[in-house]
Design a protein around this motif. Structure first.
Motif, PDB file in Angstrom:
ATOM      1  N   ARG A 219       0.835  -1.200   0.000  1.00 14.52           N
ATOM      2  CA  ARG A 219       0.000   0.000   0.000  1.00 14.52           C
ATOM      3  C   ARG A 219       0.871   1.252   0.000  1.00 14.52           C
ATOM      4  NH1 ARG A 219       0.406   2.540   4.826  1.00 14.52           N
ATOM      5  NH2 ARG A 219       0.754   1.329   6.732  1.00 14.52           N
ATOM      6  N   SER A 220       0.221   2.374  -0.267  1.00 12.81           N
ATOM      7  CA  SER A 220       0.903   3.663  -0.171  1.00 12.81           C
ATOM      8  C   SER A 220       1.327   3.915   1.275  1.00 12.81           C
ATOM      9  CB  SER A 220      -0.033   4.775  -0.638  1.00 12.81           C
ATOM     10  OG  SER A 220       0.558   6.039  -0.478  1.00 12.81           O
ATOM     11  N   GLY A 221       2.452   4.581   1.452  1.00 10.83           N
ATOM     12  CA  GLY A 221       2.933   4.899   2.801  1.00 10.83           C
ATOM     13  C   GLY A 221       4.006   3.968   3.314  1.00 10.83           C
ATOM     14  N   LEU A 222       4.241   2.858   2.620  1.00 13.07           N
ATOM     15  CA  LEU A 222       5.292   1.915   3.006  1.00 13.07           C
ATOM     16  C   LEU A 222       6.509   2.157   2.115  1.00 13.07           C
ATOM     17  CD1 LEU A 222       3.166  -1.362   3.340  1.00 13.07           C
ATOM     18  CD2 LEU A 222       3.714   0.326   5.105  1.00 13.07           C
ATOM     19  N   ASP A 223       7.610   2.570   2.711  1.00 15.58           N
ATOM     20  CA  ASP A 223       8.808   2.908   1.939  1.00 15.58           C
ATOM     21  C   ASP A 223      10.024   2.170   2.467  1.00 15.58           C
ATOM     22  OD1 ASP A 223       7.712   4.914   0.116  1.00 15.58           O
ATOM     23  OD2 ASP A 223       7.421   6.125   1.914  1.00 15.58           O
ATOM     24  N   VAL A 224      10.903   1.768   1.542  1.00 12.07           N
ATOM     25  CA  VAL A 224      12.200   1.178   1.880  1.00 12.07           C
ATOM     26  C   VAL A 224      13.243   2.250   1.610  1.00 12.07           C
ATOM     27  CG1 VAL A 224      13.851  -0.668   1.400  1.00 12.07           C
ATOM     28  CG2 VAL A 224      11.393  -1.116   1.233  1.00 12.07           C
ATOM     29  N   VAL A 225      13.915   2.707   2.671  1.00 11.78           N
ATOM     30  CA  VAL A 225      14.754   3.901   2.543  1.00 11.78           C
ATOM     31  C   VAL A 225      16.251   3.619   2.590  1.00 11.78           C
ATOM     32  CG1 VAL A 225      12.950   5.383   3.490  1.00 11.78           C
ATOM     33  CG2 VAL A 225      14.652   4.383   5.033  1.00 11.78           C
ATOM     34  N   GLY A 226      16.645   2.429   2.978  1.00 11.88           N
ATOM     35  CA  GLY A 226      18.064   2.138   3.139  1.00 11.88           C
ATOM     36  C   GLY A 226      18.405   1.891   4.593  1.00 11.88           C
ATOM     37  N   THR A 227      19.564   1.335   4.819  1.00  8.13           N
ATOM     38  CA  THR A 227      19.965   0.907   6.172  1.00  8.13           C
ATOM     39  C   THR A 227      20.252   2.099   7.079  1.00  8.13           C
ATOM     40  OG1 THR A 227      20.955  -1.063   5.193  1.00  8.13           O
ATOM     41  CG2 THR A 227      21.589  -0.534   7.452  1.00  8.13           C
ATOM     42  N   TRP A 228      19.874   1.965   8.353  1.00 14.22           N
ATOM     43  CA  TRP A 228      20.232   2.939   9.379  1.00 14.22           C
ATOM     44  C   TRP A 228      21.461   2.402  10.109  1.00 14.22           C
ATOM     45  CZ3 TRP A 228      14.520   2.105  10.549  1.00 14.22           C
ATOM     46  CH2 TRP A 228      13.742   2.907   9.691  1.00 14.22           C
ATOM     47  N   TRP A 229      22.582   2.996   9.815  1.00  9.82           N
ATOM     48  CA  TRP A 229      23.853   2.463  10.327  1.00  9.82           C
ATOM     49  C   TRP A 229      24.142   2.933  11.743  1.00  9.82           C
ATOM     50  CZ3 TRP A 229      25.266  -1.225   7.284  1.00  9.82           C
ATOM     51  CH2 TRP A 229      25.006  -1.152   5.915  1.00  9.82           C
ATOM     52  N   PRO A 230      24.685   2.053  12.577  1.00  6.24           N
ATOM     53  CA  PRO A 230      25.151   2.495  13.899  1.00  6.24           C
ATOM     54  C   PRO A 230      26.268   3.525  13.745  1.00  6.24           C
ATOM     55  CG  PRO A 230      25.076   0.095  13.774  1.00  6.24           C
ATOM     56  CD  PRO A 230      24.898   0.610  12.381  1.00  6.24           C
ATOM     57  N   HIS A 231      26.278   4.481  14.624  1.00  7.08           N
ATOM     58  CA  HIS A 231      27.328   5.494  14.592  1.00  7.08           C
ATOM     59  C   HIS A 231      28.620   4.924  15.159  1.00  7.08           C
ATOM     60  CE1 HIS A 231      29.401   9.264  14.816  1.00  7.08           C
ATOM     61  NE2 HIS A 231      29.510   9.173  16.133  1.00  7.08           N
TER      62      HIS A 231
END
Length: 415
Positions: A219-231
Motif C-alpha cells: 500500500r501507499s505509505g510503506l517505503d524502503v529507505v536504506g539501512t540505518w547504520w550504527p554510529h
C-alpha cells in the motif's frame, strides 16, 4: 529488531494529530529526556541519532529494555523531539512523561507499534513507523518470521495476513490494559491495525533495496529507505593485536554468531577451527554470547569491534544472518556464509544467497565442520560471491536511510 478494536466511526487515525482521552499540554520544543536503555541500532547522519551506539540512561543498566530515545534536529530548523516506544511495562512507566511533556513525534518499531498507536490516539502526537523487517503482507515472499520458501503469490500474501493476526493476539491483554490506563474506549489490536492501514500510516523500512526491493503490491505509505547504520567514531582504530593479525597474512574469515547460541561456545569453536583449517584459511573468532574462543598462529579470538572497521579487511564473514550483520557485510563488499538460528535470520540469509552475495544458508542445527569448510571454500575461492557482494555495496552507497528518515520527521513535525 525492524508488524507493523474494531475502529470506531469518527475515531481519528494514530497519526492525525487529534486524539481522545486526557487533555495534554501543547508540545514543547526542548528535547525530551532519554529514558531507559537504547540498543545499538539507530539513525545517524550527524543531526539525528536514535540509539547511537548503545548506552544507559537514568539508571537503566540492563540491555534490551528499550523505552524512549531523543531525536534532535538541530540547525536553523530549530529542535524537534521524538520518542522510540518500547515494551508494555516500560510504556506504562513512560506515560507520565508523555503526558507532562509530549514529544513532537513517536517513532514506533515493528514490535512496539501495536502499543504506540494507542499512545498517539490518547495524546494526539503524530507517529512514524521505523521498521527493520518487511512485515506487510506481499505476494513477493512469505512472512519473514516463518523462514519458509515462497508459497506462490496468493499463498504468500494470505500467510502474511495470518501472521499479522497471530501477532495481534499476543497484544490483546496489553492493549486492553493500556487503553484502560489511557481512558480510551475498548478497541482490539487487529482493529487498530486496520485503522492504520486504511489511513496509509507511514512506515520507513531501514534496509536496502539491494536485499529487498519494495514490493509492488504494498500500500501507499510503506517505503524502503536504506539501512540505518550504527554510529562509530571516524577516528576509531582496531585493537593492536587484531591489527597485527590482519597484517600478518592473507585476509582472514570472521566467524561469529552475535547474541545467538549462548552456552554452545565449545562445540562451535571446535567446528569453526576445524572448518578453517580444512579450507586452508586464517580465521578470527568473535566471542559473542556463545563465547567462541581458540588459540593458534592462524586463529585469533576477539570481542566486539565496529563492523565498519573490520569487515572491509576480511575474505568472508560467517554469521547468523541478523539484519544488521547482513547489511554490514554487504556494505563492506564481503561475501558471507550464513548459519541462521531463529526469527528473521533465515529470511535475511535467503536474501543474501538470492543475490549471490552468500552461499546457501546452513541451518544452525545442521552445522558441521565439513559443511562449513565446503561453504568457506566456495565463498572464498570462487569469485562469483565476491563480485555479487561488491555490486551490492555499490548500490548501498546510493542510499541514504538516515537522510530519508530525517526528511520524513521534518515533514511530520513541520521542521
Amino acid at each position: 529488531m525492524e508488524q507493523c478494536v474494531d475502529g470506531e466511526v469518527g475515531t481519528p487515525d494514530a497519526g492525525s494529530g487529534h486524539g481522545h482521552g486526557r487533555e495534554v499540554p501543547p508540545p514543547r520544543t526542548a528535547p525530551v529526556p532519554v529514558v531507559g536503555h537504547v540498543e545499538e541500532r539507530g539513525f545517524h547522519d550527524g543531526r539525528i541519532d536514535v540509539g547511537g551506539g548503545g548506552y544507559d540512561a537514568q539508571g537503566a543498566q540492563h540491555r534490551g529494555m528499550v523505552v524512549a530515545a531523543q531525536v534532535g534536529l538541530g540547525g536553523d530548523r530549530g529542535v524537534h523531539t521524538g520518542v522510540l516506544v518500547g515494551r508494555y511495562q516500560t510504556v506504562l512507566d513512560l506515560l507520565p512523561l508523555l503526558v507532562a511533556t509530549p514529544p513532537d513525534l513517536l517513532l514506533l518499531s515493528t514490535a512496539t507499534a501495536p502499543l504506540g498507536w494507542h499512545l498517539t490516539e490518547a495524546t494526539g502526537t503524530p507517529s512514524l513507523g521505523v521498521y527493520l523487517q518487511p512485515t506487510a503482507p506481499t505476494g513477493d515472499f512469505p512472512p519473514v518470521v516463518t523462514g519458509s520458501r515462497s508459497l506462490g503469490r496468493l499463498a504468500n500474501r494470505a500467510t502474511g495476513r495470518s501472521a499479522l493476526r497471530m501477532a495481534d493476539r499476543v497484544y490483546e491483554q496489553a492493549v486492553a490494559k493500556l487503553r484502560h490506563r489511557l481512558q480510551l474506549p475498548p478497541a482490539s489490536p487487529s482493529g487498530m491495525r486496520r485503522r492504520q492501514e486504511q489511513a496509509n500510516w507511514p512506515i520507513l523500512h531501514g534496509f536496502s533495496t539491494a536485499l529487498v526491493p519494495r514490493p509492488s503490491d504494498w500500500r501507499s505509505g510503506l517505503d524502503v529507505v536504506g539501512t540505518w547504520w550504527p554510529h562509530h567514531d571516524a577516528t576509531g582504530r582496531l585493537p593492536t593485536d587484531l591489527e597485527d593479525f590482519l597484517r600478518a597474512g592473507p585476509r582472514p574469515v570472521l566467524i561469529g554468531f552475535g547474541s545467538m547460541a549462548s552456552g554452545d561456545g565449545e562445540r562451535l569453536s571446535e567446528i569453526a577451527v576445524r572448518a578453517l583449517r580444512r579450507a586452508g584459511l586464517r580465521g578470527i573468532l568473535q566471542a559473542g554470547s556463545a563465547g567462541l574462543a581458540a588459540d593458534g598462529d592462524d586463529v585469533l579470538t576477539i570481542g566486539d569491534v565496529p563492523h565498519a572497521l573490520l569487515f572491509p579487511r576480511l575474505a568472508a564473514v560467517v554469521h547468523h544472518g541478523g539484519a544488521g550483520t547482513s547489511a554490514a557485510a554487504l556494505r563492506a563488499g564481503v561475501p558471507a556464509v550464513t548459519v541462521p538460528v531463529t526469527a528473521d535470520q533465515p529470511f535475511w540469509a535467503g536474501r543474501l544467497a538470492a543475490i549471490g552475495a552468500a552461499t546457501d544458508p546452513i541451518p544452525f542445527r545442521s552445522l558441521t565442520a565439513e559443511r562449513l569448510a565446503d561453504s568457506l571454500h566456495q565463498v572464498v575461492k570462487q569469485q562469483a560471491h565476491s563480485r555479487a557482494a561488491a555490486k551490492a555495496a555499490q548500490h548501498l552507497v546510493t542510499e541514504n536511510g538516515a537522510g530519508q528518515a530525517l526528511k520524513a520527521i521534518q515533514q511530520l513535525t513541520g521542521g
